[in-house]
Design a protein around this motif. Structure first.
Motif, mmCIF file in Angstrom:
data_model
loop_
_atom_site.group_PDB
_atom_site.id
_atom_site.type_symbol
_atom_site.label_atom_id
_atom_site.label_comp_id
_atom_site.label_asym_id
_atom_site.label_seq_id
_atom_site.Cartn_x
_atom_site.Cartn_y
_atom_site.Cartn_z
ATOM 1 N N GLN A 35 0.823 -1.206 0.000
ATOM 2 C CA GLN A 35 0.000 0.000 0.000
ATOM 3 C C GLN A 35 0.857 1.256 0.000
ATOM 4 O O GLN A 35 1.896 1.321 0.639
ATOM 5 N N VAL A 36 0.405 2.197 -0.791
ATOM 6 C CA VAL A 36 1.011 3.528 -0.808
ATOM 7 C C VAL A 36 -0.163 4.498 -0.777
ATOM 8 O O VAL A 36 -1.074 4.391 -1.599
ATOM 9 N N THR A 37 -0.153 5.402 0.186
ATOM 10 C CA THR A 37 -1.240 6.378 0.300
ATOM 11 C C THR A 37 -1.486 7.039 -1.047
ATOM 12 O O THR A 37 -0.517 7.471 -1.674
ATOM 13 N N PRO A 38 -2.682 7.124 -1.594
ATOM 14 C CA PRO A 38 -3.980 6.783 -0.997
ATOM 15 C C PRO A 38 -4.525 5.411 -1.418
ATOM 16 O O PRO A 38 -5.714 5.175 -1.291
ATOM 17 N N PHE A 39 -3.644 4.547 -1.913
ATOM 18 C CA PHE A 39 -4.115 3.226 -2.347
ATOM 19 C C PHE A 39 -3.919 2.225 -1.204
ATOM 20 O O PHE A 39 -2.869 1.592 -1.093
ATOM 21 N N TYR A 40 -4.927 2.125 -0.388
ATOM 22 C CA TYR A 40 -4.799 1.347 0.845
ATOM 23 C C TYR A 40 -5.194 -0.111 0.655
ATOM 24 O O TYR A 40 -6.004 -0.451 -0.197
ATOM 25 N N ILE A 41 -4.632 -0.922 1.543
ATOM 26 C CA ILE A 41 -5.001 -2.333 1.620
ATOM 27 C C ILE A 41 -5.746 -2.532 2.936
ATOM 28 O O ILE A 41 -5.299 -2.054 3.977
ATOM 29 N N TRP A 42 -6.870 -3.192 2.866
ATOM 30 C CA TRP A 42 -7.735 -3.327 4.042
ATOM 31 C C TRP A 42 -7.659 -4.762 4.570
ATOM 32 O O TRP A 42 -8.661 -5.453 4.643
ATOM 33 N N GLY A 43 -6.450 -5.161 4.939
ATOM 34 C CA GLY A 43 -6.262 -6.569 5.324
ATOM 35 C C GLY A 43 -5.942 -6.789 6.793
ATOM 36 O O GLY A 43 -5.213 -7.715 7.143
ATOM 37 N N MET A 44 -6.492 -5.930 7.669
ATOM 38 C CA MET A 44 -6.207 -6.060 9.093
ATOM 39 C C MET A 44 -6.691 -7.420 9.611
ATOM 40 O O MET A 44 -7.794 -7.859 9.282
ATOM 41 N N PHE A 45 -5.867 -8.064 10.423
ATOM 42 C CA PHE A 45 -6.184 -9.354 11.062
ATOM 43 C C PHE A 45 -6.451 -10.466 10.040
ATOM 44 O O PHE A 45 -7.201 -11.392 10.322
ATOM 45 N N SER A 46 -5.888 -10.325 8.863
ATOM 46 C CA SER A 46 -6.095 -11.386 7.865
ATOM 47 C C SER A 46 -5.067 -12.509 8.002
ATOM 48 O O SER A 46 -5.306 -13.631 7.567
#
Lengths: 175, 270
Positions: A35-46
């Motif tokens: 991920q590079v701001t603003p292209f986020y990865i939403w993989g918390m706790f994966s």
């Protein structure tokens, strides 16, 4: 069925381009897993997290008294404990900022191309004294008390047969 | 079908969005987490995020955190632009200034805490549609953001399949033990500690709750096909973050600001 992008294209071409580029960037970064701001990865706790024998925690002490972690508000403790954790991480990494290590390993002989930038934006051992002074200042500010002495204590915690946590060992790690 | 809002409806959305943002920022001020309250931090983590590198190369975080008066002015302006964005809704100058300031604040907060948290990002992302003063363009961007919200939750579910935590039965117990051990040590007699002990004693139930949580994220795929169930998605988002907050101390309440895109703000027909 007409899609959102179909409507967008016919309603506003400029916005269509902006949103398409953002979607494309997000898609590419999601596939790459970076991920590079603003292209986020939403993989918390994966990532699977294993149950461990013991868990490592840091406890802060101000003038000999242990600090209650949950007496602080979330953003405050995120900064204070996050800062201490990260400082400890640098010290454990042979006093080197982990981002420098990451790029040194990744780029090998080409590391010198990014070295001046990294030295500009990351700290090194010459900042350690100032970092410890900051911990003391922000700790004092957080508990509204002039802290003269502080300590960071590493705790090993295990869960007993009643599923209650207990401290099995402690060790002063900072300053 | 795109919902095209009129200026009055945009005004109402702005009141809620920037009102919510103001509450979050006031909470952060009370917590001692605004720029001028950071006491001149030293150790930062720009990580492998080149946007952070640029901002740090420009010396912006170092200057603002290193000069108390500059930090104070920055904090004041951030609050001022938040309020201004709600009241001067016909122009986009305040939302632009808010967006720039909150972006810098997020970089400062994340870099100096040594961890780039996602929960704070909603404060920035929600400002994007307001960058357009034209109501039609705002409506289209707001709608796009609604899809992005659905993407965020659904991709979070997708990552749990790809990386495997969905199939990891111990995940619930491991996360509770990792995240809540300090709480349980500090407050052994608290009701929540008893709840956590009960959860750890019933691993199948706990595993089921975690899988349900993950499936709640999967449900957001519906949002790509219809808006009919948006109120359910909104409820799921609130429930998901409330349970996460209590059970594993993952506080994403600030992030709920982007869920405002799931509400239908229209008071008249298109």
């Amino acid at each position: 069925m007409k899609t959102y992008f179909h409507h967008l294209y016919h309603a506003d071409k400029k916005l269509f381009i902006i949103i398409s580029l953002f979607s494309l960037g997000t898609g590419v970064m999601t596939i790459l897993g970076d991920q590079v701001t603003p292209f986020y990865i939403w993989g918390m706790f994966s990532e699977p997290i294993p149950v461990r024998e013991t868990y490592s925690k840091i406890q802060l002490e101000a003038d000999g008294k242990p600090l209650e972690f949950y007496d602080l508000q979330a953003p405050n403790r995120h900064l204070l404990y996050g800062g201490v954790h990260f400082y400890k991480k640098i010290k454990d990494n042979k006093n080197t900022h982990p981002t420098r290590t990451f790029f040194r390993q990744k780029l090998g002989v080409h590391y010198n191309k990014v070295q001046p930038i990294l030295e500009n934006i990351t700290c090194d051992s010459s900042d350690f004294e100032a970092a410890e002074e900051w911990i003391q200042r922000y700790l004092s500010y957080s508990i509204s008390k002039d802290v003269k002495e502080w300590r960071a204590i590493h705790q090993e915690i295990r869960f007993n047969e009643n599923n209650r946590p207990e401290v099995v060992s402690t060790q002063t790690i900072l300053p | 079908m795109i919902r095209y809002y009129d200026i009055e409806e945009k005004k109402r959305i702005g009141y809620f969005v920037f009102g919510f943002a103001l509450l979050i920022l006031l909470y952060r001020a009370w917590s001692g987490a605004l720029v001028s309250q950071l006491q001149g931090p030293v150790i930062s983590e720009p990580y492998v995020d080149f946007t952070y590198w640029i901002i740090f190369l420009l010396n912006i975080p170092q200057y603002l955190t290193g000069h108390f008066i500059a930090g104070r002015i920055f904090d004041f302006l951030l609050l001022f632009f938040t309020v201004g964005s709600a009241f001067f809704y016909k122009k986009n100058i305040f939302p632009i200034l808010y967006s720039v300031n909150i972006f810098i604040y997020i970089i400062i907060f994340n870099a100096y805490s040594g961890h780039h948290t996602h929960s704070i990002l909603g404060l920035w992302i929600i400002s994007w549609p307001f960058l357009f003063s034209d109501v039609k363009r705002f409506s289209l961007a707001w709608e796009g953001l609604r899809y992005y919200v659905c993407f965020i939750y659904f991709s979070a579910f997708g990552w749990k399949i790809v990386k495997g935590s969905l199939f990891h039965l111990e995940q619930g117990a491991a996360v509770i033990q990792h995240n809540m051990s300090t709480y349980m040590l500090e407050k052994p007699d608290a009701f929540l500690s008893d709840v956590l002990v009960f959860a750890l004693q019933h691993p199948n139930l706990l595993g089921g709750v975690f899988v349900l949580g993950m499936l709640a994220e999967a449900v957001f795929i519906i949002g790509f096909f219809t808006k009919k169930y948006d109120w359910i998605l909104l409820g799921l988002a609130v429930l998901f973050h409330t349970i996460s907050w209590f059970l594993i101390d993952v506080n994403f309440f600030e992030f709920l600001i982007i869920s405002l895109t799931l509400l239908n703000w229209k008071t008249t027909q298109n």
